[in-house]
Write an enzyme that holds these catalytic residues in place. Structure first.
Site, PDB file in Angstrom:
ATOM      1  N   GLY A  51     -20.025 -76.596 -19.211  1.00 32.57           N
ATOM      2  CA  GLY A  51     -19.838 -75.166 -19.430  1.00 32.57           C
ATOM      3  C   GLY A  51     -19.565 -74.420 -18.133  1.00 32.57           C
ATOM      4  N   SER A  52     -20.135 -73.220 -18.042  1.00 35.63           N
ATOM      5  CA  SER A  52     -19.709 -72.282 -16.996  1.00 35.63           C
ATOM      6  C   SER A  52     -19.986 -72.725 -15.567  1.00 35.63           C
ATOM      7  CB  SER A  52     -20.369 -70.925 -17.247  1.00 35.63           C
ATOM      8  OG  SER A  52     -19.893 -70.405 -18.459  1.00 35.63           O
ATOM      9  N   VAL A  53     -20.879 -73.684 -15.343  1.00 32.60           N
ATOM     10  CA  VAL A  53     -21.052 -74.133 -13.957  1.00 32.60           C
ATOM     11  C   VAL A  53     -19.729 -74.695 -13.433  1.00 32.60           C
ATOM     12  CG1 VAL A  53     -23.542 -74.601 -13.888  1.00 32.60           C
ATOM     13  CG2 VAL A  53     -21.984 -76.356 -14.719  1.00 32.60           C
ATOM     14  N   PHE A  54     -18.873 -75.134 -14.376  1.00 34.47           N
ATOM     15  CA  PHE A  54     -17.586 -75.710 -13.992  1.00 34.47           C
ATOM     16  C   PHE A  54     -16.635 -74.651 -13.428  1.00 34.47           C
ATOM     17  CE2 PHE A  54     -14.227 -78.894 -14.384  1.00 34.47           C
ATOM     18  CZ  PHE A  54     -14.956 -80.044 -14.196  1.00 34.47           C
ATOM     19  N   LYS A  55     -16.976 -73.373 -13.653  1.00 33.36           N
ATOM     20  CA  LYS A  55     -16.108 -72.299 -13.145  1.00 33.36           C
ATOM     21  C   LYS A  55     -16.031 -72.314 -11.621  1.00 33.36           C
ATOM     22  CE  LYS A  55     -16.777 -69.395 -17.173  1.00 33.36           C
ATOM     23  NZ  LYS A  55     -17.708 -68.470 -17.826  1.00 33.36           N
TER      24      LYS A  55
END
Lengths: 127, 567
Positions: free
Chosen positions: B263-267
């Site tokens: 999820g958003s940690v990949f941003k």
């Protein structure tokens, strides 16, 4: 004429057999002795290993963390960490090298070192 | 004509006799040589059934020399049924002095004729051994063998793994380095893990794991400069002394052996890619009004911002729409695929242990895949593989090979991003903790940067995602002014509680764990607190204002990057 060398040969053979037998006995004794020593060494090594494992178990962080409050210890906070170059008047830290006997609640007398006062660590004068 | 020699037969008999004596002497001589080259004592001791140093495995130590696994002597009791006259009475006597021995089963084993060996109990306690000897039972066999013990219990499982009944490695380090541990028992195997850090991480992670009733959790601490894995916790876990009793899902190392759509940690990866491409800058804005359409798919944010967001706002508020647009602006599929390949997300982690899952890397890259991967869906990697990538992107831009053994040299790979990109990423990570979704990771003593993540899990038995099951995570870096350590926490299917107002977002569940871990391990690792001047260097680059949204009447934070050289 041939009897004499024959007798000599028989005697020599008997002597050699006796010598071998004695040597074999000695070797058997030595082997037993060495085996005993090897067993003893293994036993002692086992004891040392058991003691080391016990020490590791008794000093495991979870146990120490549970015991620490009884000794008045608290977790270190970030502000207690100071770079070495930030410490002034290092000669004043000599006190930290002294050792003091401190009786603990258990009756055991621990040898502890003094903690230098913060005013020494942070520099500046005595408050 | 000469008469035959009358002594000829006697001479030949004498020669025969002499030959016999020669043979006898040769035999005696050979035996003497054999005795002189007697077998070593250790071999004798081994024949006696006693364990020798060669039979055991090498110890496993942490980076500070603390014992994590060792062999200690252990006594096994068996009986020779040939000498047992009354199996029932013998079984009764033994069951009375030995804990955990089934009397009826033992009596049956002892009554089995034809067998010369009936095992009774392994790993006898000293008092049990004494009691057995006092019984004076005929046919008693006491065998001493090495037993593998883990003084820290389950603290390092499944990283260390376990051994089987015959002392062979079954999992983790014990399996991967089985030959090394057996062949050089006198040389301990030193790992780079730190017992103290492991304890702190385990305590904090387990508290969150229980509080949020997660089905699994992973936590890890990485040294950004060396690639050392200082700590790794996977929950639920098992007792290595009872490895064979543990269920398959409990044996799973969730940090390396499982892959997650994070999820958003990949941003952070998307942001690094966009900044590194040179097509996106920290001062850029992207329209974040939702939903964002790609073909028949719609991408939404948790809150519709209804306006254009700056790049710092996109990362700090974790906007999916903004991140997708950043990824597309950076070059789309070609750029993203090349960047992720450079980070090694297309292949399994370079890791010496067998617990190593293959990442799920997209085969085709249509625009919708670029969009979902940008915010951490459609690509699944192990937490350790992701942590390694972030350590490089936010460190000095050069990936380190992960280290587990202290003897492995530190290896630094070629740069994946420029130093300026890494610095910009650190500033964005600081903003996430200072003003964004990761504020609960803030530390009193250290400047922390990080990123939150909350990902829906793939639905079971159908396409799409199940919004009722999430993976919540947080990746943190400290001290941010000179990054040294990375801490990552992943909670699998956490449930919100009163304290989180029912939220199970990474910012509410995983971020506080990382903050607490950093506050505790920082002093342990001798990291001085961050100076106020260092914090000011980050603050100086931030422009912010509170504004009231005329449509909703809600107060909103506006954030933007101010270049350092701007007055």
């Amino acid at each position: 004429m041939l009897r004499r060398p024959l007798v000599l040969l028989v005697v020599l053979l008997l002597a050699a057999t006796a010598g071998v037998y004695r040597q074999e006995l000695r070797v058997v004794e030595l082997r037993r002795e060495l085996a005993d020593l090897a067993r003893e060494r293994t036993r002692l090594e086992g004891e040392i290993r058991t003691l080391r494992a016990s020490l590791a178990w008794l000093t495991r962080p979870a146990r120490l963390a549970a015991l620490a409050p009884e000794l008045g210890m608290v977790p270190a906070r970030a502000e207690r960490i100071v770079p070495a170059e930030a410490i002034d008047r290092r000669e004043g830290l000599e006190i930290a090298r002294r050792r003091f006997p401190v009786p603990l609640p258990s009756g055991y007398v621990a040898t502890l070192r003094a903690r230098p006062p913060l005013w020494l660590v942070r520099g500046g004068g005595r408050p | 004509m000469t008469s035959p020699d009358p002594l000829a037969p006697s001479r030949s008999r004498l020669r025969l006799l002499a030959l016999g004596f020669l043979l006898a002497f040769a035999l005696v001589g050979a035996r003497l040589v054999q005795l002189l080259l007697a077998e070593p004592a250790a071999e004798l001791a081994r024949r006696d059934g006693a364990p020798t140093a060669a039979d055991r495995r090498a110890d496993i130590l942490d980076r500070n020399g603390r014992v994590l696994a060792t062999d200690i002597p252990s006594v096994t009791l068996a009986l020779d049924p040939l000498y047992v006259r009354d199996p029932a009475a013998t079984a009764r006597k033994l069951a009375a002095v030995l804990e955990g021995v089934d009397e009826a089963a033992l009596a049956r084993r002892l009554a089995r004729r034809g067998s010369r060996y009936a095992p009774v109990k392994r790993h006898l306690l000293p008092r049990e051994q004494r009691a057995v000897l006092e019984l004076g039972l005929p046919g008693t066999i006491l065998e001493t063998r090495w037993r593998r013990v883990y003084p820290e219990g389950d603290l390092f499982a499944p990283l260390l793994g376990a051994v089987g009944a015959d002392g062979q490695g079954l999992a983790g380090v014990e399996y991967a380095f089985d030959r090394r541990l057996r062949s050089r028992p006198g040389e301990p195997l030193r790992l780079v893990v730190d017992l103290r850090v492991q304890h702190v991480l385990r305590e904090e992670l387990e508290a969150a794991f229980r509080r949020f009733r997660a089905i699994g959790a992973c936590g890890l601490v990485l040294d950004v400069r060396t690639g050392d894995l200082l700590a790794e916790v996977s929950l639920p876990t098992y007792d290595p002394h009872r490895f064979t009793e543990a269920a398959e899902e409990v044996r799973l190392d969730r940090c390396t052996g499982a892959v997650y759509e994070l999820g958003s940690v990949f941003k952070l990866v998307t942001a690094a890619m966009a900044l590194e491409s040179g097509r996106v800058g920290l001062g850029d804005r992207f329209d974040a009004r939702g939903p964002f359409r790609i073909g028949r798919f719609r991408i939404r944010d948790v809150h519709d911002y209804g306006r254009a967001l700056t790049v710092p706002e996109i990362i700090a508020f974790s906007s999916n729409i903004g991140t997708v647009q950043m990824a597309l602006a950076a070059g789309g599929a070609a750029t993203m695929r090349a960047f992720l390949t450079r980070l090694g997300f297309h292949r399994p982690l370079d890791w010496p242990l067998p617990e190593r899952a293959r990442p799920l890397f997209p085969r085709r890259w249509p625009e919708i895949t670029v969009a979902t991967v940008a915010f951490g869906h459609g690509i699944a990697v192990s937490p350790l593989q992701y942590a390694q990538a972030v350590a490089a992107l936010a460190g000095d831009g050069r990936p380190r090979r992960l280290r587990l053994l202290a003897a492995t040299p530190v290896e630094v790979g070629p740069a994946v991003v420029r130093a300026e990109t890494a610095e910009a990423l650190r500033w964005l990570m600081w903003l996430v903790v200072e003003r964004g979704t990761g504020s609960k990771a803030a530390s009193q003593g250290y400047l922390i940067g990080g990123k939150t993540g909350t990902a829906d899990k793939p639905a079971r038995g159908r396409r799409g995602y199940d919004t009722s099951r999430t993976v919540s995570s947080f990746v943190g870096l400290f001290p941010l002014e000179a990054p040294r350590y990375l801490v990552m926490v992943v909670l699998d299917e956490p449930q919100g509680d009163e304290g989180t107002f029912g939220f199970r977002y990474g910012g509410w569940t995983a971020a506080p764990v990382v903050g607490a871990v950093i506050d505790r391990i920082g002093p342990l690792l001798g990291v001085p607190p961050s100076a106020e001047e260092a914090r000011q260097r980050f603050v100086q680059r931030l422009w912010e204002r509170q504004e009231v949204d005329p449509a909703s009447g809600r107060r909103e934070k506006r954030l933007a990057f101010v270049a350092a050289d701007r007055p």
